[in-house]
Design a protein around this motif. Sequence first.
Motif, short mmCIF file in Angstrom:
data_model
loop_
_atom_site.label_atom_id
_atom_site.label_comp_id
_atom_site.label_asym_id
_atom_site.label_seq_id
_atom_site.Cartn_x
_atom_site.Cartn_y
_atom_site.Cartn_z
N PRO A 125 0.83 -1.19 0.00
CA PRO A 125 0.00 0.00 0.00
C PRO A 125 0.88 1.25 0.00
CG PRO A 125 -0.04 -1.08 2.17
CD PRO A 125 0.75 -1.95 1.23
N PRO A 126 0.48 2.34 -0.63
CA PRO A 126 -0.82 2.57 -1.26
C PRO A 126 -0.79 2.37 -2.78
CG PRO A 126 0.32 4.67 -1.09
CD PRO A 126 1.29 3.61 -0.60
N VAL A 127 0.21 1.64 -3.27
CA VAL A 127 0.33 1.50 -4.73
C VAL A 127 -0.83 0.64 -5.26
CG1 VAL A 127 1.81 0.78 -6.64
CG2 VAL A 127 2.83 1.71 -4.56
N PHE A 128 -1.43 1.12 -6.33
CA PHE A 128 -2.61 0.49 -6.94
C PHE A 128 -2.39 -1.00 -7.19
CE2 PHE A 128 -5.27 -0.49 -10.65
CZ PHE A 128 -6.48 0.09 -10.29
N ILE A 129 -3.38 -1.81 -6.82
CA ILE A 129 -3.33 -3.26 -7.05
C ILE A 129 -3.80 -3.53 -8.48
CG2 ILE A 129 -4.34 -5.48 -6.38
CD1 ILE A 129 -4.85 -4.13 -3.57
N PRO A 130 -3.00 -4.23 -9.29
CA PRO A 130 -3.44 -4.48 -10.66
C PRO A 130 -4.71 -5.32 -10.70
CG PRO A 130 -1.32 -5.55 -10.23
CD PRO A 130 -1.67 -4.78 -9.00
N ARG A 131 -5.65 -4.92 -11.57
CA ARG A 131 -6.94 -5.59 -11.68
C ARG A 131 -6.93 -6.58 -12.85
NH1 ARG A 131 -6.98 -2.14 -7.64
NH2 ARG A 131 -8.98 -1.20 -7.03
N GLY A 186 2.37 2.32 -11.62
CA GLY A 186 1.96 1.67 -10.37
C GLY A 186 2.99 0.66 -9.91
N SER A 187 2.60 -0.61 -9.84
CA SER A 187 3.54 -1.67 -9.44
C SER A 187 4.40 -2.13 -10.61
CB SER A 187 2.76 -2.86 -8.89
OG SER A 187 1.92 -3.39 -9.91
N GLY A 188 4.06 -1.67 -11.82
CA GLY A 188 4.80 -2.07 -13.02
C GLY A 188 4.15 -3.25 -13.74
N ALA A 189 2.94 -3.63 -13.32
CA ALA A 189 2.29 -4.84 -13.86
C ALA A 189 2.23 -4.85 -15.39
CB ALA A 189 0.88 -4.95 -13.26
N LEU A 238 8.25 0.82 -6.00
CA LEU A 238 7.75 -0.55 -6.15
C LEU A 238 8.07 -1.09 -7.55
CD1 LEU A 238 6.30 -2.78 -4.60
CD2 LEU A 238 4.14 -1.91 -5.48
N THR A 239 7.98 -0.23 -8.56
CA THR A 239 8.32 -0.68 -9.92
C THR A 239 9.80 -1.07 -9.97
OG1 THR A 239 6.58 0.68 -10.87
CG2 THR A 239 8.27 -0.07 -12.37
#
Length: 357
Positions: free
Chosen positions: A127-133, A168-171, A197-198
């Motif tokens: 958190p708080p980095v967006f969770i990939p959907r 975001g996380s780099g997803a 995070l990336t």
Amino acid sequence: MKLWGRMLWALLSGSGKRGGTRGWASSSWRPHLPLAGLSATELVSHWTAVFEKRGIPEARESSEYIVAHVLGAKTFQSLRPVLWTQPLTPWQLQCIEELSSRRLQRMPVQYILGEWDFQGLSLKMAPPVFIPRPETEELVEWVLEEVTQRSHVVGAQGGPLILEVGCGSGAISFSLLSQLPQSRVIAVDKGEAAICLTHENAQRLQLQDRIRIMPLDVTLEGSWAHFVPWGPMDLIVSNPPYVFHQDMEQLAPEIRSYEDPAALDGGEEGMDVITHILALASWLLKDSGSIFLEVDPRHPELIGSWLQSRPDLSLDLVAVRRDFCGRPRFLHIQRSGPQHGCPTDAWPGPQPPRVPG
Ligand SMILES: C[S@@+](CC[C@H](N)C(=O)[O-])C[C@H]1O[C@@H](n2cnc3c(N)ncnc32)[C@H](O)[C@@H]1O
């Protein structure tokens, strides 16, 4: 994984919402039942019942993920059957209790576990980095289809040069890098936590050599200058903040309490960042280059009209795709005509067109 992902979309749509977040964020849970001697299966049933009683969405999936994680597996079904019935150790029970208490505070399972799979890659989550959907996996699949089908989407070094805005996380970036071995990616995000995070995920996946990660707010004047050393892009991909501001209040507590609002809030019509991406793209993309965007179902029409009002951008909405719920959620926009007075060998050209504030 798919089921939990679908649940997240339900959360984003507001179902499972029960009032404000305050109570959850401060609540804590201490079990009164003696849990010693219970097996994994019994623990899952126990925590499922507790979660259901406390109105936690996807109670069974949550408890299965937590128990499986503590026992060293990704899913409960993938646990060795012998572990289903064996009594858990006091340490395991304590870990499960600790993680379950976070779920009772409405923390998303992805943050509780600290990692999540996207397109077969295991990414660190924090958190708080967006969770990939999961629907974003469909966006990635569309990009991959286009790159494979259109052989001209190839950069000077044999693979496309891709820009991801809001990594975001780099997803998205790492999925493309891992499936397009010749590609190179520039990933930008305005959030410091997202950039960190990336970087961590690049190391984790050993993909750091083909990605350039830059902190950048694309709405700031002059942001285009950061791309000058790179030359024109083959592709731009983004899952930008696109939630209409007035819808932010309706997001599920999991989202409102834990994810960065800047990853979600797209302003009055959800277009604040999108319009800047489009203006930037008009300048950064090579001729016939593509933009792939994930958007709100109201956006295909809004963005189509906006592009028509901006013929100076030379961008055409060429295709719209629906997500697994049948909603129009993905856009393919293509650059028509030559770049703004800047042939490739003289890149960069004049400053990109502005988006009125
Ligand atoms: C919906 S999240 C997508 C994250 C990731 N691409 C994914 O799909 O999981 C949007 C991301 O855009 C970033 N962002 C928001 N506004 C931005 C801006 N003006 N410039 C650059 N990045 C921005 C947020 O920090 C967030 O990480």
